[in-house]
Every structure is written in structure tokens, then in C-alpha cells.
Design a protein around this motif. Structure first.
Motif, PDB file in Angstrom:
ATOM      1  N   GLY A 108       7.380   8.170   6.624  1.00 43.21           N
ATOM      2  CA  GLY A 108       5.849   8.688   6.618  1.00 43.21           C
ATOM      3  C   GLY A 108       4.971   7.408   6.155  1.00 43.21           C
ATOM      4  O   GLY A 108       4.067   7.044   7.042  1.00 43.21           O
ATOM      5  N   SER A 109       4.959   7.218   5.123  1.00 47.65           N
ATOM      6  CA  SER A 109       3.980   6.421   4.469  1.00 47.65           C
ATOM      7  C   SER A 109       4.198   5.163   4.958  1.00 47.65           C
ATOM      8  O   SER A 109       3.458   4.314   5.200  1.00 47.65           O
TER       9      SER A 109
ATOM     10  N   ALA B 167       1.660   3.076   7.309  1.00 46.00           N
ATOM     11  CA  ALA B 167       1.010   1.816   6.822  1.00 46.00           C
ATOM     12  C   ALA B 167       1.484   0.605   7.840  1.00 46.00           C
ATOM     13  O   ALA B 167       0.680  -0.354   8.011  1.00 46.00           O
ATOM     14  N   LEU B 168       2.651   0.596   8.381  1.00 37.42           N
ATOM     15  CA  LEU B 168       3.224  -0.428   9.110  1.00 37.42           C
ATOM     16  C   LEU B 168       2.302  -0.752  10.448  1.00 37.42           C
ATOM     17  O   LEU B 168       1.901  -1.481  10.933  1.00 37.42           O
ATOM     18  N   VAL B 169       2.159   0.478  11.042  1.00 35.68           N
ATOM     19  CA  VAL B 169       1.320   0.796  12.258  1.00 35.68           C
ATOM     20  C   VAL B 169       0.120   0.043  12.127  1.00 35.68           C
ATOM     21  O   VAL B 169      -0.743  -0.689  13.109  1.00 35.68           O
ATOM     22  N   ILE B 170      -0.585   0.906  11.127  1.00 37.36           N
ATOM     23  CA  ILE B 170      -1.903   0.258  10.947  1.00 37.36           C
ATOM     24  C   ILE B 170      -2.113  -1.121  10.595  1.00 37.36           C
ATOM     25  O   ILE B 170      -3.112  -1.786  11.144  1.00 37.36           O
TER      26      ILE B 170
ATOM     27  N   VAL C  52       0.977  -1.272   0.092  1.00 36.67           N
ATOM     28  CA  VAL C  52      -0.076   0.044   0.012  1.00 36.67           C
ATOM     29  C   VAL C  52       0.856   1.239  -0.045  1.00 36.67           C
ATOM     30  O   VAL C  52       0.628   2.331  -0.662  1.00 36.67           O
ATOM     31  N   ALA C  53       1.888   1.180   0.745  1.00 34.85           N
ATOM     32  CA  ALA C  53       2.813   2.548   0.871  1.00 34.85           C
ATOM     33  C   ALA C  53       3.584   2.736  -0.370  1.00 34.85           C
ATOM     34  O   ALA C  53       3.922   4.044  -0.539  1.00 34.85           O
ATOM     35  N   ALA C  54       3.531   1.810  -1.326  1.00 36.55           N
ATOM     36  CA  ALA C  54       4.416   1.892  -2.362  1.00 36.55           C
ATOM     37  C   ALA C  54       3.701   3.097  -3.512  1.00 36.55           C
ATOM     38  O   ALA C  54       4.173   3.522  -4.415  1.00 36.55           O
ATOM     39  N   VAL C  55       2.434   3.231  -3.331  1.00 34.53           N
ATOM     40  CA  VAL C  55       1.476   3.935  -3.845  1.00 34.53           C
ATOM     41  C   VAL C  55       1.955   5.558  -3.654  1.00 34.53           C
ATOM     42  O   VAL C  55       1.728   6.342  -4.518  1.00 34.53           O
ATOM     43  N   VAL C  56       2.246   5.910  -2.543  1.00 39.94           N
ATOM     44  CA  VAL C  56       2.740   7.157  -2.110  1.00 39.94           C
ATOM     45  C   VAL C  56       4.248   7.418  -2.235  1.00 39.94           C
ATOM     46  O   VAL C  56       5.111   6.791  -1.927  1.00 39.94           O
ATOM     47  N   PRO C  57       4.289   8.340  -3.051  1.00 36.75           N
ATOM     48  CA  PRO C  57       5.848   8.577  -3.390  1.00 36.75           C
ATOM     49  C   PRO C  57       6.592   9.560  -2.396  1.00 36.75           C
ATOM     50  O   PRO C  57       7.004  10.548  -2.740  1.00 36.75           O
ATOM     51  N   ALA C  58       6.883   8.977  -1.359  1.00 39.46           N
ATOM     52  CA  ALA C  58       7.761   9.464  -0.422  1.00 39.46           C
ATOM     53  C   ALA C  58       9.104   8.980  -0.264  1.00 39.46           C
ATOM     54  O   ALA C  58       9.267   7.715  -0.571  1.00 39.46           O
TER      55      ALA C  58
END
Length: 335
Positions: free
Chosen positions: A283-284, A288-291, A272-278
Motif C-alpha cells: 500500500g505505502s 508512493a511508486l505510482v506518485i 518516503v514509504a519507509a515512514v509508513v509502518p506497513a
């Protein structure tokens, strides 16, 4: 007027071309030194900006089991070995093993300077180009690596989802209207991207040429069992090792979640975090890991502590050494 001093015998005339060459050499030397120091300076700024997160992650490790933390450090190091095998599997030519491993270690630091893996991709393209590969083939090799790694990661995620269908309970975290909007947004973005490629002729021509080169290289590589094994073995081993590192940190902090569920949470969160270009996923990936860990049954405080310690080991701890290696590779013109 005073006469000019005679030139000593045997000394060549100072031609304009030689003077120009010397000036250009003097100009290039400071620039090369600045490029060598640039990764370290950027990382230093990044560390100062994120010092609170780094401090929190370090404090969590003082109360953890040191043996499990050492296991997490070992899996992180083995992850660079797995990536090196996967990168070698994308080209027919034999790459120098030590330089390849050093490049992967340095690419981790470069990945925190630019978003969406652009930094690591640029370092690897320069490395392969320096090894004699044409730019088109270097780009095709990079695309093949991303495709293989994404396929392996999604395949592992699907296998674990089938094996543990009740591991992630996302209902309370993502209400149905929110998840529906997220899916609709992803589908719309994919449709716009496909339409743009299909309708814009220069882009379509560039994509078709690139795909032909990539497919030809992929067919040639899969005719070599050693290259295919390196590509797919490394691509499978890397996310497994990273997920195992998170499991080790969870065990070190006594997180009350089954190891298989922690691995599933890691694979789902990184997908999921790969979609966010950070840059570097800062942050992303953390959010995502915490969630994902909370969805797997962990308390919020314990999940946050686990993620901070895990990211300290995999990101912040090797960051400055990686920047130093990157500066050395730039100095020695390897990248």
C-alpha cells in the motif's frame, strides 16, 4: 486384590523425571511442526486478501517484453546476494554463506508479517544468535545494517537529485500547504522522540548502552577492509539493484520515462514509504511508486501497470517460496 504384573528383568524403573521429560518432548513436537507451517499459513491468508492485486500484476506481465522481465527477476535475486554481503559486513565473525543467503531470502517473507522490517530483523537476530553472537551484538549489527542501508539510499537519492533536478515534478501532486504540513509533522515527531529519550532515564540508559556497543562494533569493523567493503558495497548495491529492476519492468512495458528518472522515482518513493509502518510496504510503497512515476512524467495508467508488475516480481512471486524456506529454517533450528 490382584497382584501387579512383575516388571521384566533388566527393564529400568519408570521414574517420574523420565515420564515428565517424555511428556515435554511430545508436547514440543507438535509445537515445532506448527511453527514450521505458520509462515506458509499466514502468507496464504495474505495472498487471498490481496488476490486482486496479484492478478492485476500477473496480467500486466503477459503483454511485456520477457527479456526485460527476466532482467528484473535477475536483479531481484542479486539483491538478496547484496543484502547477504551487507549483513556479513556488520559482524567480525564469519557467518555461514549458504545459511546467510537462505536467511535473507526467508526474511523477505517474514517482512510481510510484521511492519517496518520487524519480521526481517527478528529472523536475522535469531540467525546471528544461533551462530553464537550475543543478543546485544546481534541487535547492534542489525542497527548498523539499517544505518548503512539508509545512508546509502539517501546518498544515492541526493546524487540523482543533483544530477536531474527537474526529474520529479511534485507541484501538481503535492500542493505547498500539504507538503508543509507533512514536513512539520515529521519534525514534531522527531522532536517528541528525542525529548522522550532524553527525559526518561531507563530509556536513556538503554539507548546509551546500545550506542556504545554499536559504536565499538562499528570501529572494529571498519578496521577490517573486507568487512567495511562488504557492508557499504552491499548497502549501495541493494537499492541500485532494486531500482534497476524497476527500470527493467518500465522498459518491458514501454514506459516513456528516462531510466535515470525511474531510478530517482524509486529511491524517492521508498524513502518516503519507509515512514509508513506497513507490512512489506504493501500500500505505502505501491502508492508512493505510482506518485513518483507520475511526477517523473508517466501517465497514471502506465505508472500503475508498471508498479503492479514490479511488485509482482519482487514481492508476490518469491513470497510462497520464501515462506517455505522460512519454515525449513525454523524446523532445522537455524532461526
Amino acid at each position: 486384590m490382584p497382584e501387579a504384573m512383575p516388571r521384566p528383568a533388566g527393564q529400568p524403573l519408570d521414574r517420574p523425571a523420565e515420564r515428565t521429560e517424555r511428556r515435554s518432548l511430545y508436547r514440543r513436537l507438535p509445537l515445532r511442526q506448527m511453527l514450521c507451517l505458520l509462515p506458509l499459513l499466514v502468507v496464504a491468508v495474505w495472498v487471498v486478501q490481496h488476490r486482486s492485486l496479484i492478478g492485476s500484476g500477473a496480467r500486466q506481465m503477459f503483454t511485456a517484453n520477457p527479456y526485460w522481465l527476466l532482467t528484473a527477476v535477475a536483479t531481484t535475486g542479486l539483491g538478496w546476494v547484496a543484502v547477504s554481503f551487507a549483513r556479513q559486513g556488520t559482524v567480525l565473525e564469519r557467518l555461514p554463506a549458504r545459511r546467510l543467503f537462505a536467511t535473507q531470502f526467508a526474511a523477505g517473507a517474514a517482512n510481510h508479517l510484521l511492519p517496518s522490517g520487524i519480521g526481517a530483523g527478528a529472523v536475522n537476530i535469531r540467525f546471528m544468535t544461533g551462530c553464537g553472537l550475543p543478543p546485544a551484538r546481534s541487535s547492534a549489527a542489525l542497527a548498523l545494517y539499517f544505518l548503512a542501508e539508509a545512508t546509502a539510499r539517501v546518498g544515492l537519492l541526493l546524487v540523482l537529485l543533483v544530477a536531474f533536478p527537474e526529474a520529479l515534478r511534485l507541484g501538481p501532486l503535492l500542493p505547498e500547504p500539504v507538503s508543509g504540513r507533512v514536513v512539520a509533522g515529521v519534525v514534531a515527531a522527531a522532536g517528541v522522540l528525542v525529548a522522550g529519550v532524553a527525559l526518561i532515564r531507563p530509556v536513556r540508559r538503554l539507548v546509551v548502552t546500545f550506542l556504545r556497543t554499536a559504536l565499538a562494533d562499528a570501529r572494529s569493523l571498519h578496521m577490517r577492509p573486507s568487512r567495511a567493503l562488504a557492508l557499504w558495497g552491499g548497502s549501495l548495491a541493494f537499492p541500485l539493484l532494486q531500482a534497476t529492476g524497476l527500470v527493467a519492468v518500465a522498459l518491458a512495458l514501454e514506459l516513456e520515462v528516462r531510466p535515470a528518472h525511474v531510478m530517482l522515482a524509486y529511491l524517492a518513493a521508498t524513502a518516503v514509504a519507509a515512514v509508513v509502518p506497513a507490512p512489506g510496504g504493501i500500500g505505502s510503497v505501491d502508492a508512493a511508486l505510482v506518485i513518483a512515476l507520475v511526477a517523473a512524467g508517466a501517465p497514471v495508467e502506465s505508472a500503475t501497470s508498471t508498479v503492479l508488475a514490479y511488485r509482482f516480481i519482487t514481492v508476490w512471486l518469491p513470497l510462497i517460496p520464501g515462506a517455505l524456506v522460512l519454515g525449513g529454517l525454523v524446523r532445522w533450528k537455524i532461526v
